[in-house]
Design a protein around this motif. Structure first.
Motif, short mmCIF file in Angstrom:
data_model
loop_
_atom_site.label_atom_id
_atom_site.label_comp_id
_atom_site.label_asym_id
_atom_site.label_seq_id
_atom_site.Cartn_x
_atom_site.Cartn_y
_atom_site.Cartn_z
N VAL A 1 -29.92 -65.53 -11.00
CA VAL A 1 -30.53 -64.45 -10.23
C VAL A 1 -32.00 -64.35 -10.62
O VAL A 1 -32.31 -64.11 -11.79
CB VAL A 1 -29.83 -63.10 -10.48
N LEU A 2 -32.88 -64.57 -9.65
CA LEU A 2 -34.32 -64.42 -9.88
C LEU A 2 -34.73 -63.03 -9.44
O LEU A 2 -34.57 -62.67 -8.27
CB LEU A 2 -35.10 -65.48 -9.10
N LEU A 3 -35.27 -62.25 -10.36
CA LEU A 3 -35.68 -60.87 -10.09
C LEU A 3 -37.20 -60.78 -10.12
O LEU A 3 -37.83 -61.15 -11.11
CB LEU A 3 -35.07 -59.94 -11.15
N ILE A 4 -37.78 -60.28 -9.02
CA ILE A 4 -39.24 -60.14 -8.91
C ILE A 4 -39.61 -58.66 -9.01
O ILE A 4 -39.18 -57.85 -8.20
CB ILE A 4 -39.76 -60.73 -7.59
N ALA B 1 -35.91 -52.59 -7.28
CA ALA B 1 -35.56 -54.00 -7.34
C ALA B 1 -34.58 -54.27 -8.48
O ALA B 1 -33.62 -55.04 -8.33
CB ALA B 1 -36.82 -54.85 -7.50
N ILE B 2 -34.81 -53.63 -9.63
CA ILE B 2 -33.91 -53.81 -10.77
C ILE B 2 -32.52 -53.27 -10.43
O ILE B 2 -31.49 -53.89 -10.78
CB ILE B 2 -34.49 -53.11 -12.02
N LEU C 1 -28.07 -69.99 -6.60
CA LEU C 1 -29.36 -69.38 -6.90
C LEU C 1 -29.59 -68.22 -5.94
O LEU C 1 -29.64 -68.40 -4.73
CB LEU C 1 -30.49 -70.40 -6.75
N HIS C 2 -29.72 -67.01 -6.51
CA HIS C 2 -29.94 -65.80 -5.73
C HIS C 2 -31.33 -65.23 -6.03
O HIS C 2 -31.84 -65.37 -7.14
CB HIS C 2 -28.87 -64.76 -6.04
N LEU C 3 -31.89 -64.55 -5.04
CA LEU C 3 -33.24 -63.99 -5.17
C LEU C 3 -33.21 -62.50 -4.87
O LEU C 3 -32.62 -62.07 -3.86
CB LEU C 3 -34.19 -64.69 -4.19
N ILE C 4 -33.83 -61.71 -5.75
CA ILE C 4 -34.03 -60.28 -5.52
C ILE C 4 -35.53 -60.04 -5.43
O ILE C 4 -36.27 -60.27 -6.38
CB ILE C 4 -33.44 -59.42 -6.65
N GLN D 1 -40.79 -50.07 2.07
CA GLN D 1 -40.60 -51.34 1.36
C GLN D 1 -39.16 -51.36 0.84
O GLN D 1 -38.75 -50.45 0.12
CB GLN D 1 -41.58 -51.51 0.19
N ASN D 2 -38.41 -52.38 1.22
CA ASN D 2 -36.99 -52.42 0.90
C ASN D 2 -36.66 -53.55 -0.06
O ASN D 2 -37.04 -54.70 0.18
CB ASN D 2 -36.17 -52.61 2.19
N PRO D 3 -35.93 -53.26 -1.15
CA PRO D 3 -35.44 -54.35 -2.00
C PRO D 3 -34.36 -55.13 -1.26
O PRO D 3 -33.47 -54.54 -0.64
CB PRO D 3 -34.86 -53.61 -3.22
#
Length: 303
Positions: free
Chosen positions: A79-82, A96-97, A173-176, A186-188
């Motif tokens: 999980v990639l967290l931005i 986002a978290i 592979l997941h992206l947040i 603005q939506n996570p």
């Protein structure tokens, strides 16, 4: 009364200085939003067309590629967290978290081990404070990412995806990230980057019109080898730009709210200071009148 008046004046000066800072930060964020929006608008067509090209190769050929093959027995997911590097952006990073925590819980409920990759000091700080492990992190570019930053992150993620799980690799592979909708919204969002969901990607691509007729040179497998890493890089870069625009918009909104609150507090403190000054003046007048009256009575008694 004089001491209380000095306290009010000191607080007014302090709040006024804070208001100047928040107003300046609001104006800076407002200016940066426009640049971030233009960057998003410039990168989105490339990412969209690259996704269409990859989808066309995967759906219009019999090519079997590790980046498009589902693993029915997936055991590890990345999980990639931005998030942001700096604070004062309202609930941007925390939203986002929270989205990442929901995704992590869902993947773990499916029996998968979750490996985290982090972008932004807020995510690093969140995991560090709780003593939670993460695989790799990147900081210093959340508000102005470059393509080289996205390429560096994509390289690490693709390496993890192409490595066997027994050797520390991942199956998914997941992206947040945060989608920039408007200055106020603005939506996570979450997305699975790999393996590429052919059916879903094909449905999204068909909305834009039928696929062109492609000739694959030298082969469909060779085209996928070349396109899929670029696809991941483009998707990540667009997500980083969207998140950067969202960060600036959230910070502008937070600073605008702080500036408005500071203005209201200054008005309230000014009213209290005026009341204290009026009470002090009234007390002084009363003391003068009382002293004069006492003096007059003393003079009258002596006569």
């Amino acid at each position: 009364m004089g001491a209380q008046l000095r306290v009010y004046k000191r607080r007014i000066r302090s709040v006024t200085a804070t208001k100047k800072i928040t107003k300046a930060m609001e104006m800076i964020s407002a200016a940066r939003i426009m640049k971030a929006q233009r960057a998003v608008e410039a990168s989105t067509p490339y990412a969209r067309e690259l996704t269409r090209a990859v989808t066309a190769v995967a759906t219009r050929s019999n090519a079997k590629h590790p980046l498009t093959q589902e693993n029915p027995e997936a055991t590890r997911a990345a999980v990639l967290l931005i998030t942001s590097d700096r604070g004062l952006a309202g609930g941007y990073s925390s939203n986002a978290i929270k989205k990442a925590e929901e995704l992590t819980a869902r993947l773990e409920a499916e029996g998968k081990e979750v490996v985290h990759y982090l972008v932004g000091r807020k995510a690093v700080g969140y995991f560090g404070f709780r003593g939670r492990a993460f695989e790799q992190s990147w900081t210093g570019f959340s508000d102005k990412p470059s393509y080289s930053d996205a390429k560096e992150v994509a390289s690490a993620l693709i390496d993890a995806f192409t490595t066997e799980t027994s050797e520390g690799g991942v199956d998914e592979l997941h992206l947040i990230s945060t989608e920039f909708v408007s200055m106020l919204t603005q939506n996570p969002v979450e997305a699975r980057l790999l393996p590429l969901s052919i059916e879903r990607a094909a449905e999204e691509a068909e909305v834009q019109g039928p696929f062109p007729l492609y000739d694959f040179e030298p082969s469909a497998e060779g085209v996928l080898d070349a396109l899929l890493p670029r696809y991941v890089e483009a998707r990540l870069y667009n997500a980083m730009l969207q998140s950067a625009a969202s960060e600036h918009a959230a910070r502008r909104r937070a600073m605008q709210s702080a500036t408005d609150n500071a203005g209201e507090l200054i008005k309230s403190l000014s009213r209290l200071a005026n009341s204290a000054r009026q009470a002090e003046i009234t007390q002084e007048i009363s003391e003068i009148v009382g002293g004069a009256s006492a003096l007059a009575d003393a003079n009258a008694g002596s006569d």
